[in-house]
Scaffold this active site. Structure first.
Site, PDB file in Angstrom:
ATOM      1  CG  ASP B  77      -2.232  -0.653   0.934  1.00  0.00           C
ATOM      2  OD1 ASP B  77      -2.677  -1.455   1.760  1.00  0.00           O
ATOM      3  OD2 ASP B  77      -2.790  -0.372  -0.147  1.00  0.00           O
ATOM      4  CB  ILE B  80      -0.823   1.301  -4.156  1.00  0.00           C
ATOM      5  CG1 ILE B  80      -0.176  -0.051  -4.412  1.00  0.00           C
ATOM      6  CG2 ILE B  80      -2.008   1.487  -5.095  1.00  0.00           C
ATOM      7  CD1 ILE B  80      -1.119  -1.195  -4.182  1.00  0.00           C
ATOM      8  CD  GLU B 116      -3.080   2.347   3.321  1.00  0.00           C
ATOM      9  OE1 GLU B 116      -2.820   1.411   4.090  1.00  0.00           O
ATOM     10  OE2 GLU B 116      -2.225   3.055   2.771  1.00  0.00           O
ATOM     11  CG  ASP B 118      -3.186   6.456  -1.046  1.00  0.00           C
ATOM     12  OD1 ASP B 118      -2.834   5.669  -1.940  1.00  0.00           O
ATOM     13  OD2 ASP B 118      -3.000   6.254   0.154  1.00  0.00           O
ATOM     14  CG  HIS B 162     -17.841   8.743 -18.164  1.00  0.00           C
ATOM     15  ND1 HIS B 162     -18.549   7.853 -18.921  1.00  0.00           N
ATOM     16  CD2 HIS B 162     -18.357   8.681 -16.930  1.00  0.00           C
ATOM     17  CE1 HIS B 162     -19.467   7.281 -18.177  1.00  0.00           C
ATOM     18  NE2 HIS B 162     -19.375   7.766 -16.959  1.00  0.00           N
ATOM     19  CB  CYS B 204     -15.561   6.269 -24.396  1.00  0.00           C
ATOM     20  SG  CYS B 204     -16.877   5.577 -23.395  1.00  0.00           S
ATOM     21  CB  SER B 230     -14.537   1.665 -23.443  1.00  0.00           C
ATOM     22  OG  SER B 230     -13.987   0.602 -22.753  1.00  0.00           O
ATOM     23  CB  SER B 232     -19.318  -3.700 -19.101  1.00  0.00           C
ATOM     24  OG  SER B 232     -19.601  -4.990 -18.658  1.00  0.00           O
TER      25      SER B 232
END
Lengths: 613, 399
Positions: B77, B80, B116, B118, B162, B204, B230, B232
């Site tokens: 973490d 990241i 976690e 941030d 988006h 997209c 794009s 799903s």
């Protein structure tokens, strides 16, 4: 010198306009009608699509399986209602509480201006019952409404059963972010109006109602349900509301999505969707549906409880149909998707026409039709103005005009008084048409053996016809030195008045504006004292507001494939007149005042012009 | 006969030892070769979800899935930087509160117990994102919100939300354009904040976002081409919704075929303390073959060099003593400049080992063989910490 300030050029221009006026008018009128008829055809009509992101890009899996429970509730409700002629309030309260809602009631009463023959009521009083399902993890700032109108004539028990079963199912879910109000109203639309006025804390129609004890925040959307087994089609949706208002197109798109998803048979104006839009059949059927919608929107009646919600900018629909289990999933799905909303529905169109459930015409595409029609009035007015001021005539050719002074009709030999008198008298007739029938119904009942409703209608017709006799009387009051100028000036004023009125009406209620324009514009343009008087008189009579109403009733029934005979049509016409006056007083419908105070006086001016001596 | 036996035994033992030693040495060599294969010594991940609201649930689910994968493969973490609106798990509309699922079969709860975040909620802005990337962060920012990468870090940047042709929408109120992003990466390159960058964009028209990159060592992947949405495949079948992934590897200097996924998604944790010394070959085949021809080499007349970050000598006009000279606190990974103060000799530089890993070796930003040169200089390589290295400087002036 500029084009318009150079007298020579101006004269030339005026001569061109005067010469081309008639062809231009005819062309414009034909273009307007043709444009309107072309609205149902593919380039002008587009597929509907979901504009609201919150509803479009979310998935919902419906789980409602309480069909039997709904039937049980419906049977109980019907039994209780048969026992007591009114709404079984106590039973409803008990049931809603058992399902888990917060229950409140509201009583209301109203004395109608005159007895309502169709619904057989005069002193209306009733009770609304509503239960609120509070969202488990949200602050009660927004809400959705599911309303079932119950009246003495339409029991709507199936819908009540469905409402209770849905409420029980919804109560067990934890994903609600808005409160849901389950509303059962008495006396159909009167109860709905009473509830809405009390909820929004206003008093628009003079209804007396007790204040509401329970509220749930701003209403985002509402669905009204009417289920009876008399209707043949599966699920019919109505969008036209009071004064021609329409809900946001996204709500209709939402309904259509669930129709497709659940395999439901959904109809618009009682007609199924045409499948084939490439050949001629589909668009023709679409044109039929479009005309039906135009007629309904023009009438300005609230065709269901949703029509009353629209006044408070709550998007609402009414669903009518036979009872089939698949509908439950559609309703549950609709409410779940509406739950995902974060803002009011505003992404899609508010003004549109529907040739079919999945096709629409937006305002930017249909407005030019009315524009073309009103252009005719403008062109005619321009022509009259030029003729009055002899703009196309050079000073040597002009004769008899004492002084080309300031461009006022008064200075051209027509006194303002001579113009003002017909206008004022016509307006006074309109006022009489608006006030006298309801006010004088008791006097009429005393002198004639008729019921109050009939008295109102007959007084209406009497005043209307009396207006036709006006021109023969006004000339005793008014005298003008230049008879030719007089009628031209009056017609000019009348044309501008008509154009203004129709323009304003078309902006708020396109259907009404277009319908009136399509019928009244030719007669208004053609009217003049010279020429075949009987023909013009007949034309003007046929396009008077009352005749338009009669004609549209016949057209409406014709389109619904239930044609009327003349006698039936006349009866329907009388009923429509009474309903129009009544709805104006009870819901605030604007058709009656518009016609009485606006269009009828304008039409009388043309009548005056026709019979000018 | 004892002596020859002894000697033969000794000789044999010595041979065996030598063999073992060479084996061990070759093992160490192999390990070292493996270690330097990719050139990075630590991994970072910056995962950004630029959407909020319930109807963007899938974006948050995607980001959390990547977070989970990256954590599972070893990035802690602390390495990241997760930027999420984080309004899904406790949303009133969530039928399973405190969970976020990546698939509608609801098998895997990617929210879990140890997420976690941030940058949360309204902190996910273009400004914060660019500050994280470039390191221009106010001093009060906590450590967990910083991208403390250096020139040996492989960074994975995953963005979802988006997007449109050339921009990405941040939380309904602002956008970041592909030019801004490219410039941010260039800043990162010039500040030596990454070794290699894997940029994944899941929006997209995502391919438009990597069109403008111009910094080296970036590999970019996008979920859709320009002009495509794009969506799903759980919602829309492949026949209806066309979404063609795209990639860009021309700026990447290694052959993508030889790049392991764990170079970016996993974590390098090779902390091996060894007392053995290893001399790395000047021209090992691995380094030579894995480098592509740098086009810029022909164009450069003279190698580029760093401008001195703080020309203290010019400012204060006096020679500084090496002992009292303390370098300004530069962010980790900053390299020193070539024109060191003249009094600063190499031997003095030896004794100075700044704790934050400052390399007192000038390198040019476009020098393709800087790693090679590094090895040319280093005689001994001791690894104490994955980010800190001290080297014996042989030649300060490097072309």
């Amino acid at each position: 010198m500029g084009l318009l300030s150079d007298p020579v050029r101006r004269r030339a221009l005026a001569r061109i306009v005067l010469r081309l006026n008639t062809p231009l008018c005819v062309l414009s009128y034909v273009a307007g009608i043709a444009w309107f008829l072309a609205l149902a055809f593919p380039p002008l009509t587009q597929r509907t699509y979901m504009s609201e992101n919150a509803m479009g890009s979310t998935m919902v899996e419906e789980q409602f399986v309480g069909g039997d429970r709904a039937q049980g509730f419906a049977r109980d409700f019907a039994a209780h209602q048969r026992k007591s002629r009114a709404l079984p309030v106590a039973w409803l309260e008990r049931m809603m509480r058992s399902v888990g809602l917060e229950v409140y009631t509201q009583s209301f009463s109203r004395k109608l201006p005159f007895p309502d023959e169709t619904h057989e009521r005069f002193m209306v009083s009733g009770t609304n019952v509503y239960g609120i399902l509070r969202a488990p993890r949200a602050a009660s700032t927004e809400s959705l409404v599911l309303t079932v109108p119950c009246g003495p004539d339409s029991t709507n028990s199936q819908a009540v059963g469905l409402l209770l079963a849905l409420a029980a199912h919804f109560r067990g879910q934890i994903y609600w972010a808005k409160d849901i109000i389950f509303l059962v109203t008495e006396h159909d639309l009167m109860g709905t109006e009473a509830w809405l006025e009390a909820y929004h804390d206003v008093n628009v129609t003079g209804m007396q109602s007790s204040p509401l004890q329970g509220r749930a925040g701003a209403i985002q959307a509402a669905v009204a349900l009417e289920l009876n087994s008399d209707v043949v089609t599966s699920l019919d949706v109505t969008v036209e509301g009071l004064n021609g208002q329409l809900p946001n197109l996204d709500l209709l798109n939402l309904f259509q999505t669930f129709c497709q998803k659940g395999g439901l048979l959904c109809t618009l104006q009682g007609k199924l969707q045409p499948q084939d839009w490439t050949s001629l059949d589909g668009p023709l059927q679409g044109l039929q549906t479009l005309l039906l919608m135009v007629l309904r929107q023009a009438s300005g009646r609230p065709h269901g409880p949703h029509g009353l919600f629209l006044r408070y900018r709550v998007e609402a629909l009414t669903l009518r149909g036979i009872n089939s289990f698949r509908q439950y999933k559609a309703l549950e799905g609709m409410f779940r998707k509406l739950n995902h909303l974060l803002e009011r529905l505003h992404q899609s169109f508010f003004l549109y026409l529907l040739p079919a459930l999945s096709r629409f015409v937006s305002i930017g595409v249909y407005m030019p039709a009315t524009g073309f029609l009103l252009l005719v009035l403008g062109l005619k007015a321009l022509e009259l103005w030029m003729q009055l001021h002899e703009v196309g005539v050079s000073p040597q050719e002009a004769g008899g005009s004492p002084n080309p002074g300031p461009p006022l009709p008064g200075a051209q030999g027509v006194s303002l008084a001579s113009l003002l008198a017909p206008v004022l008298i016509s307006q006074a007739m309109g006022l009489a048409l608006y006030i006298l029938p309801v006010l004088g119904q008791h006097v009429a009942v005393q002198h004639f053996p008729v019921a109050e409703a009939e008295a109102v209608v007959l007084t209406l017709l009497a005043i209307y016809v009396a207006g036709l006799a006006l021109p023969h009387n006004t000339h005793r009051v008014v005298s003008s030195q230049a008879p030719d100028r007089g009628w031209m000036a009056l017609k000019l004023v009348a044309l501008i008045y008509l154009a203004l009125q129709l323009g304003c009406i078309a902006l708020t209620n396109f259907s009404l504006g277009f319908l009136l324009a399509a019928t009244m514009v030719p007669a208004a343009a053609l009217t003049s004292p010279h020429g075949p008087r009987p023909f013009y008189a007949a034309l003007l009579m046929l396009t008077s507001p009352a005749a338009i109403l009669l004609g549209s009733l016949f057209l409406w029934r014709e389109l619904q494939e239930v044609p009327l005979s003349l006698a039936e049509g006349w009866q329907l016409f009388l009923t429509a007149l009474a309903q129009g006056v009544l709805e104006h007083h009870t819901y605030g419908a604007l058709l009656f005042p518009l016609l009485a105070l606006g269009l009828y006086p304008c039409w009388l001016l043309f009548w005056n012009v026709l019979f000018w001596k | 006969m004892a002596a020859p036996c002894f000697f033969s035994r000794l000789w044999r033992a010595a041979l065996a030892l030598l063999a073992l030693g060479s084996l061990a040495a070759s093992q160490i060599e192999d390990q070292a070769k493996q270690f330097f294969r990719s050139g990075h010594t630590n991994n970072w991940a910056v995962l950004v979800c630029t959407s909020r609201f319930w109807f963007n649930y899938r974006h948050v689910a995607n980001t959390l899935s990547v977070y989970r994968s990256v954590k599972r493969l070893g990035i802690p973490d602390s390495h990241i930087v997760l930027m999420l609106a984080d309004d899904m798990a406790c949303n009133a509309r969530n039928p399973k509160p405190a969970t976020v699922f990546s698939h509608k079969n609801m098998e895997l709860n990617v929210y879990g117990d140890d997420v976690e975040v941030d940058y949360r909620s309204y902190e996910v802005t273009v400004e914060n994102f660019l500050r994280v990337l470039t390191g221009r962060i106010p001093p009060s920012t906590p450590r967990s919100k910083r991208l403390l990468s250096d020139d040996r870090s492989n960074i994975l940047i995953y963005m979802t939300g988006h997007g449109g042709n050339g921009f990405l929408k941040f939380q309904d109120s602002e956008e970041i354009t592909n030019i801004e992003l490219a410039d941010a990466f260039e800043q990162m390159w010039q500040k030596r904040r990454y070794n290699e960058l894997l940029f994944i964009i899941d929006t997209c028209q995502g391919a438009s976002m990597y069109e403008r990159f111009y910094s080296p060592n970036i590999m970019a992947l996008a979920s859709s081409q320009v002009g495509e949405d794009s969506l799903s495949f759980q919602v829309c079948p492949k026949s209806l919704c066309v979404s063609t992934p795209g990639h860009r590897t021309d700026l990447f200097q290694r052959d993508p075929k030889h790049v392991l996924i764990t170079d970016f998604f996993g974590s390098v944790r090779k902390v091996e303390i060894t007392t053995e010394t290893l001399s790395l070959q000047r021209d090992s085949q691995i380094t030579e073959s894995s480098y592509k021809e740098d086009r810029m080499d022909e164009e450069l007349m003279e190698p580029l060099k760093y401008a001195e970050q703080l020309p203290v000598a010019q400012i204060i006009h006096q020679a500084l003593l090496a002992e009292v000279w303390t370098l300004p606190s530069a962010p980790c990974g900053m390299l020193g400049s070539r024109s060191w103060p003249a009094t600063f000799t190499e031997t003095e530089a030896e004794g100075l080992a700044p704790p934050w890993g400052l390399h007192s070796r000038p390198v040019g930003p476009y020098h393709h063989g800087f790693l090679q040169d590094l090895w040319n200089q280093a005689h001994e390589v001791h690894f104490l910490d994955s980010r800190v290295r001290e080297g014996r400087v042989e030649d300060c002036s490097l072309g």
